[in-house]
Write a protein that holds these residues in place. Structure first.
Motif, short mmCIF file in Angstrom:
data_model
loop_
_atom_site.label_atom_id
_atom_site.label_comp_id
_atom_site.label_asym_id
_atom_site.label_seq_id
_atom_site.Cartn_x
_atom_site.Cartn_y
_atom_site.Cartn_z
N THR A 52 -20.52 -24.12 -19.56
CA THR A 52 -19.59 -23.79 -20.50
C THR A 52 -18.81 -22.22 -19.92
O THR A 52 -19.33 -21.50 -19.34
CB THR A 52 -20.09 -23.35 -21.78
N TYR A 96 -15.07 -19.86 -20.02
CA TYR A 96 -14.19 -19.15 -21.08
C TYR A 96 -13.16 -18.44 -20.22
O TYR A 96 -13.66 -17.95 -19.16
CB TYR A 96 -15.12 -18.21 -21.89
N TYR A 156 -10.83 -15.00 -21.49
CA TYR A 156 -10.45 -14.05 -22.28
C TYR A 156 -9.36 -13.08 -21.75
O TYR A 156 -9.40 -13.08 -20.66
CB TYR A 156 -11.73 -12.93 -22.40
N SER A 180 -12.02 -22.15 -24.30
CA SER A 180 -13.58 -22.49 -23.53
C SER A 180 -13.57 -24.05 -23.48
O SER A 180 -13.15 -24.82 -24.15
CB SER A 180 -14.49 -22.11 -24.83
N ILE A 217 -13.05 -27.18 -25.82
CA ILE A 217 -13.96 -26.83 -27.06
C ILE A 217 -13.20 -25.82 -27.59
O ILE A 217 -13.32 -25.84 -29.02
CB ILE A 217 -15.39 -26.93 -27.04
N ILE A 218 -12.49 -25.02 -27.15
CA ILE A 218 -11.94 -23.68 -28.25
C ILE A 218 -10.42 -23.60 -27.52
O ILE A 218 -10.26 -23.45 -26.31
CB ILE A 218 -12.81 -22.46 -27.82
N GLY A 258 -22.98 -23.27 -23.87
CA GLY A 258 -22.31 -22.42 -24.80
C GLY A 258 -23.29 -21.42 -25.74
O GLY A 258 -22.73 -20.82 -26.83
N GLN A 280 -25.48 -17.94 -25.70
CA GLN A 280 -25.63 -16.52 -25.05
C GLN A 280 -26.73 -16.33 -24.18
O GLN A 280 -27.88 -16.59 -24.19
CB GLN A 280 -25.09 -15.57 -26.31
N PRO A 281 -26.41 -15.36 -23.23
CA PRO A 281 -25.30 -14.22 -23.00
C PRO A 281 -24.33 -14.96 -22.10
O PRO A 281 -24.54 -16.00 -21.58
CB PRO A 281 -25.89 -13.17 -22.28
N GLN A 282 -23.20 -14.35 -22.28
CA GLN A 282 -22.07 -14.83 -21.21
C GLN A 282 -21.90 -13.84 -20.03
O GLN A 282 -22.11 -12.66 -20.40
CB GLN A 282 -20.83 -14.72 -22.17
N PHE A 313 -19.44 -12.49 -17.17
CA PHE A 313 -18.02 -12.29 -16.86
C PHE A 313 -17.63 -12.12 -15.34
O PHE A 313 -18.64 -11.45 -14.63
CB PHE A 313 -17.73 -10.88 -17.60
#
Lengths: 112, 112
Positions: free
Chosen positions: B31, B33, B35, B48, B55-56, B97, B99-101, B103
């Protein structure tokens, strides 16, 4: 809608003092609450997180508390050091693809 | 080795141009993302992808088109750049999907 409020926006403390940053979230389905530290020009780095089945978690000088009833969680930093100076973000997430809803950030300044 | 890497780190371009930002992760996550962090430091989810599927999509203008050729890569293409697109764009990844993500270091986009 989904919202995370974070206070204060700026916080200045003397080295050795404690710092507390507070967040509230709107979605009662949220079940994961991370805290990220972001130094100037750098990426957000996870410093501690807590899940909704736990009320408190501690990692050395950092602790997070969660009050699910009040939809409120807080970051506590004890014995602050100048290297703790950064912007801190709280966030909330629930099982919808794992997206994080961030608070507005708190700029922490620790004066030597 | 950097876990989540973005290129370029800096991007300066003129209004109306089209540009792309690339993201790759070597964590074995499925997954990813995007931001956006604006000038006030506010971090907001844009997209996402899970296993190459969107999905997002957080009501981002359709000038922004993410593309995921495989689960280790998520690129962001932006058409007809506007002044308001100036920001730091962060890529992140997580497992299933959850956590944690983690970065990436961010891409600072400046529109002249």
């Amino acid at each position: 809608g989904e919202n995370v409020e974070q206070h204060p926006s700026t916080l200045s403390v003397q080295e050795g003092d404690s710092a507390v940053i507070k967040c509230t979230y709107s979605d009662s389905a949220s079940n994961y609450f991370p805290w990220y530290k972001q130094e100037l020009g750098k990426r957000p780095q996870l410093i501690i997180d807590i899940r909704s089945n736990v009320g408190e978690k501690k990692d050395q000088r950092i602790a997070v508390t969660l009050n699910k009833t009040a939809k409120h969680f807080s970051l506590h930093i004890t014995e602050t050091q100048p290297e703790d100076s950064a912007v801190y973000f709280c966030a909330a997430s629930y099982n919808q693809g794992g997206k994080l809803i961030f608070g507005q950030g708190t700029e922490l300044s620790v004066k030597p | 080795d950097t876990a989540v890497s973005q290129t370029p780190k800096y991007l300066v371009t003129q209004m109306g141009n089209d540009k792309s930002i690339k993201c790759e992760q070597n964590l074995g996550h499925d997954t990813m993302y995007w931001y956006k962090q604006d000038s006030k430091k506010f971090l907001k989810i844009m997209f996402s992808y899970n296993n190459k599927e969107l999905i997002i999509n957080e009501t981002v203008p359709n000038r922004f088109s993410p593309k995921s050729p495989d689960k280790a890569h998520l690129n962001l293409h932006i058409n007809s750049l506007e002044l308001g697109d100036s920001a730091v764009y962060f890529c992140a990844s997580s497992h299933r999907g959850q956590q944690p993500q983690h970065f990436g270091d961010g891409t600072r986009l400046s529109i002249l």
